[in-house]
Motif scaffolding. Structure first.
Motif, PDB file in Angstrom:
ATOM      1  N   THR A 292      35.004 -31.309  45.672  1.00  0.00           N
ATOM      2  CA  THR A 292      34.982 -30.454  46.864  1.00  0.00           C
ATOM      3  C   THR A 292      34.797 -28.979  46.469  1.00  0.00           C
ATOM      4  O   THR A 292      34.059 -28.234  47.116  1.00  0.00           O
ATOM      5  CB  THR A 292      36.267 -30.676  47.705  1.00  0.00           C
ATOM      6  OG1 THR A 292      36.136 -29.977  48.927  1.00  0.00           O
ATOM      7  CG2 THR A 292      37.535 -30.261  46.978  1.00  0.00           C
ATOM      8  N   GLU A 293      35.425 -28.574  45.357  1.00  0.00           N
ATOM      9  CA  GLU A 293      35.294 -27.180  44.908  1.00  0.00           C
ATOM     10  C   GLU A 293      33.852 -26.873  44.498  1.00  0.00           C
ATOM     11  O   GLU A 293      33.332 -25.797  44.776  1.00  0.00           O
ATOM     12  CB  GLU A 293      36.221 -26.917  43.713  1.00  0.00           C
ATOM     13  CG  GLU A 293      37.673 -26.814  44.104  1.00  0.00           C
ATOM     14  CD  GLU A 293      38.595 -26.909  42.891  1.00  0.00           C
ATOM     15  OE1 GLU A 293      38.445 -26.104  41.961  1.00  0.00           O
ATOM     16  OE2 GLU A 293      39.466 -27.806  42.882  1.00  0.00           O
ATOM     17  N   SER A 317      40.468 -30.661  51.959  1.00  0.00           N
ATOM     18  CA  SER A 317      41.920 -30.463  51.877  1.00  0.00           C
ATOM     19  C   SER A 317      42.693 -31.672  52.394  1.00  0.00           C
ATOM     20  O   SER A 317      43.786 -31.970  51.917  1.00  0.00           O
ATOM     21  CB  SER A 317      42.326 -29.190  52.621  1.00  0.00           C
ATOM     22  OG  SER A 317      41.782 -29.208  53.906  1.00  0.00           O
ATOM     23  N   ARG A 320      42.955 -34.140  49.560  1.00  0.00           N
ATOM     24  CA  ARG A 320      43.928 -33.706  48.553  1.00  0.00           C
ATOM     25  C   ARG A 320      45.358 -33.962  49.016  1.00  0.00           C
ATOM     26  O   ARG A 320      46.216 -34.349  48.223  1.00  0.00           O
ATOM     27  CB  ARG A 320      43.684 -32.227  48.225  1.00  0.00           C
ATOM     28  CG  ARG A 320      42.425 -32.057  47.408  1.00  0.00           C
ATOM     29  CD  ARG A 320      41.919 -30.651  47.334  1.00  0.00           C
ATOM     30  NE  ARG A 320      40.940 -30.547  46.255  1.00  0.00           N
ATOM     31  CZ  ARG A 320      40.761 -29.471  45.504  1.00  0.00           C
ATOM     32  NH1 ARG A 320      41.469 -28.383  45.712  1.00  0.00           N
ATOM     33  NH2 ARG A 320      39.863 -29.465  44.549  1.00  0.00           N
ATOM     34  N   GLU A 321      45.597 -33.769  50.299  1.00  0.00           N
ATOM     35  CA  GLU A 321      46.927 -34.074  50.842  1.00  0.00           C
ATOM     36  C   GLU A 321      47.187 -35.589  50.783  1.00  0.00           C
ATOM     37  O   GLU A 321      48.285 -36.032  50.438  1.00  0.00           O
ATOM     38  CB  GLU A 321      47.047 -33.535  52.285  1.00  0.00           C
ATOM     39  CG  GLU A 321      48.417 -33.706  52.926  1.00  0.00           C
ATOM     40  CD  GLU A 321      49.597 -33.246  52.051  1.00  0.00           C
ATOM     41  OE1 GLU A 321      49.450 -32.255  51.293  1.00  0.00           O
ATOM     42  OE2 GLU A 321      50.669 -33.897  52.113  1.00  0.00           O
ATOM     43  N   ARG A 353      43.158 -30.962  38.683  1.00  0.00           N
ATOM     44  CA  ARG A 353      43.387 -31.106  40.143  1.00  0.00           C
ATOM     45  C   ARG A 353      44.372 -32.240  40.406  1.00  0.00           C
ATOM     46  O   ARG A 353      45.187 -32.170  41.325  1.00  0.00           O
ATOM     47  CB  ARG A 353      42.074 -31.357  40.877  1.00  0.00           C
ATOM     48  CG  ARG A 353      41.245 -30.097  41.133  1.00  0.00           C
ATOM     49  CD  ARG A 353      40.648 -29.552  39.874  1.00  0.00           C
ATOM     50  NE  ARG A 353      40.022 -28.244  40.037  1.00  0.00           N
ATOM     51  CZ  ARG A 353      39.454 -27.577  39.048  1.00  0.00           C
ATOM     52  NH1 ARG A 353      39.441 -28.072  37.816  1.00  0.00           N
ATOM     53  NH2 ARG A 353      38.915 -26.402  39.257  1.00  0.00           N
ATOM     54  N   PHE A 357      47.818 -31.640  42.443  1.00  0.00           N
ATOM     55  CA  PHE A 357      48.155 -32.342  43.681  1.00  0.00           C
ATOM     56  C   PHE A 357      49.101 -33.520  43.460  1.00  0.00           C
ATOM     57  O   PHE A 357      49.049 -34.509  44.180  1.00  0.00           O
ATOM     58  CB  PHE A 357      46.881 -32.724  44.438  1.00  0.00           C
ATOM     59  CG  PHE A 357      46.175 -31.493  44.948  1.00  0.00           C
ATOM     60  CD1 PHE A 357      46.630 -30.838  46.085  1.00  0.00           C
ATOM     61  CD2 PHE A 357      45.117 -30.942  44.245  1.00  0.00           C
ATOM     62  CE1 PHE A 357      46.029 -29.667  46.533  1.00  0.00           C
ATOM     63  CE2 PHE A 357      44.502 -29.771  44.674  1.00  0.00           C
ATOM     64  CZ  PHE A 357      44.965 -29.129  45.824  1.00  0.00           C
TER      65      PHE A 357
END
Ligand code: ARG
Length: 423
Positions: A292-293, A317, A320-321, A353, A357
């Motif tokens: 995503t980045e 996001s 990631r959550e 990452r 997370f």
């Protein structure tokens, strides 16, 4: 007959010609060595490699005239694995280049991409989706020793519904554009599984929902009916092939898990029930939380259309959550990066990452070694540094349990006893 062979020594000569069991052992001295299952870091360990395999590990004496590889200033661990790559790709990074360059260019890109992947320390990968069985050809060329690359489990063309994420929908109807894996209805889907098996795939990939990088599909919308998913899974499992389902939306994730897939790719919109189902069924979640980045910073430059950028802005996001919740709930989360979205060889960036997370550094390394080996059913081949397994061994210059970003700078790569990188 065989006793004559033994007596004449011919048998031994044959063994030597085939390179079996009689190759000179190589002694690797290590600074620190990670037991990835227990998390224990040991010092002063020696790894003995005989041919392609690990012969012994421990505080071993080194014979005076032994062949040595000195990693005594390095941190050594098993080669890592990525369960979601697209290696057969044009090297050109512009979004529509696949429409103007042939699949042959994609295969040539694949030759370059798998070497970059291997040199980044990824000694095993899954390729999930390719035209023309490009990935089967790449895997076979690697296995034949013709080109350098990781061990590969490959899917060939991904199955999907007409107009879905695994179809190609960019051109108007007059072009009759259609992806090779498109199959509607349980019997057509079974036939496509059989065809992929016929042409040499190791696993089956299908699209259970819309996706980010397809035209006109919605992330949350399920594609394929439950009946179709069951047919795909049943046919694939009958042929001894595992199944990976692309799924962002909650309903598609649940349908896929209930249908019996072995891994859900992306798994972006998880809810409590989806997490419970994944645990209950032992389904692996392969969540690509790095790219995503890359897309949000480089997508415009690479010509990614606004429709797709918007979907990435929506999902990044949330996914990631979901990752954080899945890890906290003890779901089997494996390393899968979707390399191909971002440049191959940068796969290691996802480790940081995964730690940000919710994983510990050790969990992130386990997600890319013992857990991926289990998903592939390759626990007798890869995933640990242990006698009998392939000598897939990598090293970094400092302890990644202290700083996981070390995994972005792999300085030694051995695969199957052969050294591909030693800095
Ligand atoms: N191949 C996936 C798709 O097109 C990539 C999703 C990338 N984004 C993400 N946040 N995981 O749907």
């Amino acid at each position: 007959m065989s006793s004559i062979l033994w007596r004449s020594g011919l048998w031994l000569t044959l063994l030597a010609t085939w390179g079996l069991a009689v190759a000179d052992p190589v002694y690797i001295t290590t600074g620190q060595l990670l037991d990835v299952a227990s998390g224990e870091v040991k010092t002063g360990q020696v790894i003995v490699v005989a041919g392609e395999r690990i012969d012994a590990v421990g505080e071993l004496a080194i014979p005076p005239d032994a062949t040595l590889i000195d990693l005594s200033d390095k941190f050594v661990l098993p080669g890592v694995m990525d369960m979601h790559t697209h290696v057969a790709r044009n090297l050109d990074r512009t979004y529509f280049s696949g429409l103007f360059q042939s699949p042959h260019r994609g295969t040539i890109g694949g030759v370059v991409n798998i070497e970059r992947t291997l040199l980044a320390g990824f000694t095993t990968i899954r390729n999930v989706g390719a035209y023309d069985y490009q990935d089967v050809a790449l895997r076979n060329a690697v296995n034949a020793g013709e080109i350098p690359g990781p061990r590969m489990a490959v899917s060939g063309p991904a199955l999907g519904i007409t107009g879905g994420h695994c179809d190609s929908n960019a051109l108007n109807h007059a072009f009759a554009q259609r992806n090779q894996g498109v199959a509607d209805g349980p019997w057509a889907a079974r036939e496509m599984v059989r065809k992929n098996v016929k042409y040499g795939v190791d696993l089956i990939k299908f699209c259970a929902t819309g996706g980010v990088f397809s035209k006109g599909t919605k992330l949350g919308q399920r594609q394929y009916t439950f009946e179709e998913m069951q047919a795909i899974v049943d046919e694939a499992h009958t042929h001894g092939r595992k199944v990976a389902a692309h799924a962002h939306g909650t309903e598609g994730i649940k349908f896929a898990i209930r249908a019996g897939v072995d891994s859900v790719e992306h798994a972006s919109y998880l809810d409590k029930e989806a997490i419970r189902l994944a645990r209950q069924h032992g389904t692996a979640l392969s969540m690509d939380i790095y790219n995503t980045e890359y897309t949000l910073s480089q997508g415009v430059k690479n010509g990614v259309p606004e429709e797709n950028l918007n979907k990435e802005r929506e999902v990044g996001s949330v996914q990631r959550e979901s990752f954080r919740q899945a890890v906290a709930a003890g779901v089997n989360v494996v390393f899968g990066s979707d390399a191909g979205i971002y440049p191959h060889g940068e796969n290691g960036k996802q480790f940081a990452r995964m730690v940000r997370f919710g994983m510990t550094p050790l969990q992130a390394l386990q997600a890319a070694t013992i857990k991926t080996a289990a998903l592939l059913d390759w626990e007798d081949r890869v995933g640990r540094i242990q006698p009998g397994l392939y000598a897939d061994i990598i090293a970094v210059d400092a302890n990644p349990l202290d700083d996981i970003r070390e995994m972005e700078r792999v300085t030694f790569v051995m695969k199957g006893g052969e050294v591909y990188k030693h800095e």
